[in-house]
Design a protein around this motif. Structure first.
Motif, PDB file in Angstrom:
ATOM      1  N   ALA A   1      13.242  56.010  33.649  1.00 18.30           N
ATOM      2  CA  ALA A   1      14.135  57.685  33.581  1.00 18.30           C
ATOM      3  C   ALA A   1      15.417  57.155  33.164  1.00 18.30           C
ATOM      4  O   ALA A   1      16.473  57.389  32.390  1.00 18.30           O
ATOM      5  CB  ALA A   1      14.570  58.403  35.323  1.00 18.30           C
ATOM      6  N   GLY A   2      16.062  55.708  33.794  1.00 14.03           N
ATOM      7  CA  GLY A   2      16.628  54.939  33.142  1.00 14.03           C
ATOM      8  C   GLY A   2      16.702  54.311  31.659  1.00 14.03           C
ATOM      9  O   GLY A   2      18.188  54.036  31.345  1.00 14.03           O
ATOM     10  N   ALA A   3      15.763  54.540  31.516  1.00 13.55           N
ATOM     11  CA  ALA A   3      15.916  54.245  29.469  1.00 13.55           C
ATOM     12  C   ALA A   3      16.621  55.320  29.166  1.00 13.55           C
ATOM     13  O   ALA A   3      17.489  55.359  28.200  1.00 13.55           O
ATOM     14  CB  ALA A   3      14.295  53.199  29.659  1.00 13.55           C
TER      15      ALA A   3
ATOM     16  N   GLN B   1      27.837  49.143  39.553  1.00 13.12           N
ATOM     17  CA  GLN B   1      27.984  50.562  39.966  1.00 13.12           C
ATOM     18  C   GLN B   1      29.287  51.434  39.596  1.00 13.12           C
ATOM     19  O   GLN B   1      29.392  52.374  38.153  1.00 13.12           O
ATOM     20  CB  GLN B   1      27.300  51.957  41.041  1.00 13.12           C
ATOM     21  CG  GLN B   1      25.895  51.769  41.220  1.00 13.12           C
ATOM     22  CD  GLN B   1      25.482  52.507  42.224  1.00 13.12           C
ATOM     23  OE1 GLN B   1      25.987  53.160  42.499  1.00 13.12           O
ATOM     24  NE2 GLN B   1      24.402  52.257  43.002  1.00 13.12           N
ATOM     25  N   ARG B   2      29.896  50.226  39.752  1.00 17.12           N
ATOM     26  CA  ARG B   2      32.192  51.070  39.209  1.00 17.12           C
ATOM     27  C   ARG B   2      31.601  50.306  37.788  1.00 17.12           C
ATOM     28  O   ARG B   2      32.922  51.133  37.109  1.00 17.12           O
ATOM     29  CB  ARG B   2      32.735  49.834  40.146  1.00 17.12           C
ATOM     30  CG  ARG B   2      33.760  50.007  39.548  1.00 17.12           C
ATOM     31  CD  ARG B   2      35.498  49.407  40.479  1.00 17.12           C
ATOM     32  NE  ARG B   2      36.855  49.276  40.368  1.00 17.12           N
ATOM     33  CZ  ARG B   2      37.050  48.938  40.973  1.00 17.12           C
ATOM     34  NH1 ARG B   2      37.480  48.063  41.947  1.00 17.12           N
ATOM     35  NH2 ARG B   2      38.530  48.831  41.045  1.00 17.12           N
TER      36      ARG B   2
ATOM     37  N   PRO C   1      21.103  58.495  42.256  1.00 18.13           N
ATOM     38  CA  PRO C   1      19.745  58.026  42.282  1.00 18.13           C
ATOM     39  C   PRO C   1      19.492  57.032  40.782  1.00 18.13           C
ATOM     40  O   PRO C   1      19.088  56.822  40.214  1.00 18.13           O
ATOM     41  CB  PRO C   1      19.030  58.544  42.412  1.00 18.13           C
ATOM     42  CG  PRO C   1      19.749  59.793  42.682  1.00 18.13           C
ATOM     43  CD  PRO C   1      20.847  59.391  43.103  1.00 18.13           C
ATOM     44  N   GLU C   2      20.870  57.606  39.914  1.00 18.43           N
ATOM     45  CA  GLU C   2      21.042  58.373  38.493  1.00 18.43           C
ATOM     46  C   GLU C   2      21.215  56.833  37.929  1.00 18.43           C
ATOM     47  O   GLU C   2      20.579  56.298  37.175  1.00 18.43           O
ATOM     48  CB  GLU C   2      21.338  59.234  37.645  1.00 18.43           C
ATOM     49  CG  GLU C   2      20.891  60.382  37.853  1.00 18.43           C
ATOM     50  CD  GLU C   2      21.251  61.562  38.609  1.00 18.43           C
ATOM     51  OE1 GLU C   2      21.976  60.733  40.087  1.00 18.43           O
ATOM     52  OE2 GLU C   2      21.461  62.264  38.703  1.00 18.43           O
TER      53      GLU C   2
ATOM     54  N   GLU D   1      20.035  50.646  36.671  1.00 14.57           N
ATOM     55  CA  GLU D   1      20.409  49.577  36.844  1.00 14.57           C
ATOM     56  C   GLU D   1      18.692  48.732  36.966  1.00 14.57           C
ATOM     57  O   GLU D   1      18.885  47.828  35.832  1.00 14.57           O
ATOM     58  CB  GLU D   1      20.556  49.116  38.311  1.00 14.57           C
ATOM     59  CG  GLU D   1      22.638  49.937  38.808  1.00 14.57           C
ATOM     60  CD  GLU D   1      22.593  49.443  40.193  1.00 14.57           C
ATOM     61  OE1 GLU D   1      22.197  47.947  40.888  1.00 14.57           O
ATOM     62  OE2 GLU D   1      23.020  50.144  40.858  1.00 14.57           O
ATOM     63  N   LEU D   2      17.847  50.043  37.198  1.00 15.63           N
ATOM     64  CA  LEU D   2      16.849  49.291  37.077  1.00 15.63           C
ATOM     65  C   LEU D   2      16.569  48.836  35.677  1.00 15.63           C
ATOM     66  O   LEU D   2      15.643  47.279  35.146  1.00 15.63           O
ATOM     67  CB  LEU D   2      15.354  50.228  37.797  1.00 15.63           C
ATOM     68  CG  LEU D   2      15.576  50.388  39.239  1.00 15.63           C
ATOM     69  CD1 LEU D   2      14.350  51.341  38.828  1.00 15.63           C
ATOM     70  CD2 LEU D   2      14.260  49.116  39.556  1.00 15.63           C
TER      71      LEU D   2
END
Lengths: 106, 253, 147, 159
Positions: B153-155, B208-209, B228-229, B234-235
């Protein structure tokens, strides 16, 4: 609860010149920035830093709004004898922080 | 010529070229020597003021359980390698969590204390202390199969166009890495130094910032801290940077 | 590359003006929008100011252009010098309005398209990056960049 | 914050105008790099009627910085730092921040070496000037031009 970091060599020879590095936590709010409601955020800076070596002043610096947040200051001094370096930072809103560091002169 | 045509067709097919391993570089190498020197010298790196706080918090007994981090974990040095493998799957949350969230889970579940606010001095300080223990270690995302859908999802998020400017992360940080966006060199977006002391912020801040800044830059709606996004991104960023040396707490412009 | 992309373009697409915003309708023919979005020609001097403003036109973040007074221009998009010689007015218009029609992978933002975008920040929702008037001003300026 | 306004306010407070302009001609800078009024005036307040010599001072600051909020800077001065011959003070000024003063460090023979370092703020591209005040009453200076690039993705710039 203000953090200050001081770094000196652990031990120096008599007569040797060594560097003193300091870092202190402070926002250094310039007094020239606009806040969210259009008013100016009041100035809040460290105005002065001094250092004494066994009671004798060896360094003094006047800071301004142009010094970056969390001020870093380095200077030099000659190792005379073992003892204590005393640091004091003072500024707006009654800001005052004192720290000491030991120096061993071989 | 054939190769060029192939490359062009690939571009037209909207495929962003992943960065070959030999070409990966930390944002550290895109900074001027004077800012690099600030990171290289702990006495000139203002992030160390947060680390100092982190050491205090690490040893403070907290919450209804009256326990400190040190009571369970021992010396902070024993956290070596931890930050280099986060985010990780947390069984107690049944979800992937980043290091900030792991620290907060420890607080609420173990110490029985209220969670710290995101970007609070306490959370950044503890994160900086823990992250610093992984300096020089290689980024090592866990091969936990439960993480796979989240990393995927991160990709997808990394390659998805967003915002009024309709940009994806990959368009800048992969396709145009090393080029100049106005005066700034576009880095490859490897999370090697977080939390970072960002000169612009004049403060320590989380990944995140930084992601939030990017979203605002492309005129997209930022997610709430802890969303979670962000963890999914980050993952993926950690997977993309696997094997690169960790340099937290870094200094960045 | 260009012919290849052109081949996949539909001959003519009419984009209707949406009721809820002030955007004007425009007609895409081949790789161009021939008609001015406002029905008038823009002002080149105002256009130059828009292109040079990093908060309004944003152009110099990515492009380099003939702006000797502006330091730190971008280099991830073609130099604007000569743009008026390379492209016709209508071609320039489509490239600003919605360059993704010509190259789906382009990094050029759609300056006058508001539909089909994801997660637009609330303060920019349903607003084009530039107004029709601003775009015509920019085109008038770019047309002066013959070499 | 409107910079022009701030600078005007500064000028009004210090009651300067024509006087400041006249001072520029006393400065050792070539006309092409003549400093604006308030920088020149601030330097004049320190130097007085003494001559400002170029040399002996090294101002180490990057010519191009990515962000003006934290800019590393070092000032080093050639001096034996003896009781008879030493640097008494190092002054640093800037040209385009709202105020011309950056810092003023008091040193003496106990320093051993006249070298200081700090991090400064630069609102925009501008000239920085360091002035060293010697025990014999002479003043030595060095200047540097620093270009501050605009950070591309500034937090909340667009909201």
């Amino acid at each position: 609860m203000t953090n200050a970091l001081i770094r000196l060599p652990r031990s120096v020879k008599k007569g040797e010149v060594f560097e003193v590095k300091t870092l202190i936590q402070h926002p250094m709010e310039t007094g020239f920035r606009a806040g969210t409601n259009g008013t100016t955020i009041p100035r809040d800076i460290i105005e002065e830093m001094i250092c004494t070596y066994n009671g004798v002043e060896i360094f003094r610096m006047k800071l301004s709004s142009a010094i970056a947040a969390n001020p870093y200051v380095s200077f030099h001094t000659v190792a005379t004898e073992s003892g204590t370096l005393y640091f004091r930072w003072t500024g707006d809103n009654g800001f005052k922080v004192e720290e000491t560091a030991r120096i061993t002169v071989a | 010529m054939k190769r060029l045509l192939g490359a062009l067709l690939l571009l037209a097919a909207q495929a962003s070229a992943e960065i070959p391993e030999a070409e990966r570089r930390s944002g550290y190498h895109d900074m001027s020597p004077s800012v690099q020197a600030m990171q290289d010298d702990d006495m000139a790196n203002p992030a160390m003021l947060w680390v100092l706080d982190g050491e205090k918090f690490w040893n403070q007994r907290q919450g209804a359980a009256n326990e400190s981090c040190a009571d369970c974990h021992g010396e902070a040095a024993r956290m070596a390698g931890v930050a280099a493998r986060y985010p990780a799957f947390a069984t107690d949350a049944n979800a992937p969590v980043n290091l900030d969230q792991r620290i907060n889970l420890c607080r609420t579940e173990q110490q029985k204390a209220p969670a710290f606010e995101y970007e609070s001095r306490e959370l950044l300080s503890l994160n900086a202390l823990v992250s610093m223990q992984s300096r020089e270690q290689q980024i090592a995302p866990p091969s936990d199969p439960r993480l796979l859908p989240f990393t995927q999802a991160g990709a997808e998020a990394f390659n998805r166009r967003q915002g009024q400017l309709n940009l994806s992360c990959a368009q800048c940080h992969e396709d145009n890495r090393g080029r100049k966006l106005a005066g700034a060199t576009i880095p490859q977006a490897h999370p090697t130094g977080y939390p970072i002391y960002r000169l612009e912020w004049q403060s320590l801040g989380s990944l995140q910032r930084r992601l939030r800044n990017c979203l605002i830059g492309m005129r997209a709606e930022p997610y709430a801290y802890g969303a979670p996004e962000y963890v999914a991104l980050e993952l993926y960023l950690m997977k993309r940077a696997a094997g690169m040396p960790f340099e937290a707490p870094g200094v960045r412009p | 590359m260009r012919t290849r992309l052109l081949a996949v373009l539909l001959a003519a697409i009419v984009v209707p003006a949406l009721a809820q915003d002030a955007r004007r309708a425009y007609v895409v023919e081949d790789d161009a929008i021939r008609e001015s979005l406002t029905g008038r020609s823009g002002d080149a001097e105002r256009g130059r100011a828009i292109v040079g403003n990093r908060q309004v036109g944003l152009c110099l973040l990515c492009h380099t252009g003939p702006f000797p007074e502006e330091r730190f221009q971008g280099n991830l998009a073609p130099d604007l010098a000569g743009a008026g010689g390379r492209w016709s007015e209508g071609q320039l218009r489509l490239r600003i309005v919605d360059a993704a029609r010509l190259n789906p992978a382009t990094i050029m933002p759609p300056y006058y398209r508001t539909e089909g975008l994801a997660r637009v920040a609330r303060s920019f929702a349903d607003k084009p990056i530039l107004s029709a008037e601003q775009i015509e001003d920019v085109i008038a300026y770019l047309k002066t960049l013959k070499d | 914050m409107d910079q022009a306004l701030t600078r005007r306010r500064f000028l009004a407070r210090s009651g300067a105008g024509a006087a400041g302009a006249a001072l520029v001609s006393l400065m050792p800078f070539a006309p092409a790099e003549a400093a604006p009024d308030d920088l020149a005036r601030a330097i004049k307040e320190v130097v007085g009627s003494a001559r400002l010599n170029t040399g002996k001072v090294t101002l180490d600051i990057a010519p191009l910085v990515e962000n003006g909020n934290t800019v590393p800077m070092k000032v080093m001065v050639e001096s034996p730092m003896t009781a008879k011959d030493h640097v008494k003070a190092i002054h640093v000024f800037n040209e385009k921040n709202p105020q011309p003063y950056v810092l003023n460090a008091t040193l003496g023979p106990r320093a051993g070496r006249a070298a200081i370092a700090t991090h400064i703020k630069l609102r925009e591209s501008q000239k920085i000037v360091a002035v060293a005040e010697f025990s014999d009453g002479t003043f030595w200076t060095a200047g540097a031009d620093v270009i501050v690039t605009i950070a591309a993705c500034v937090e909340d710039l667009l909201q």
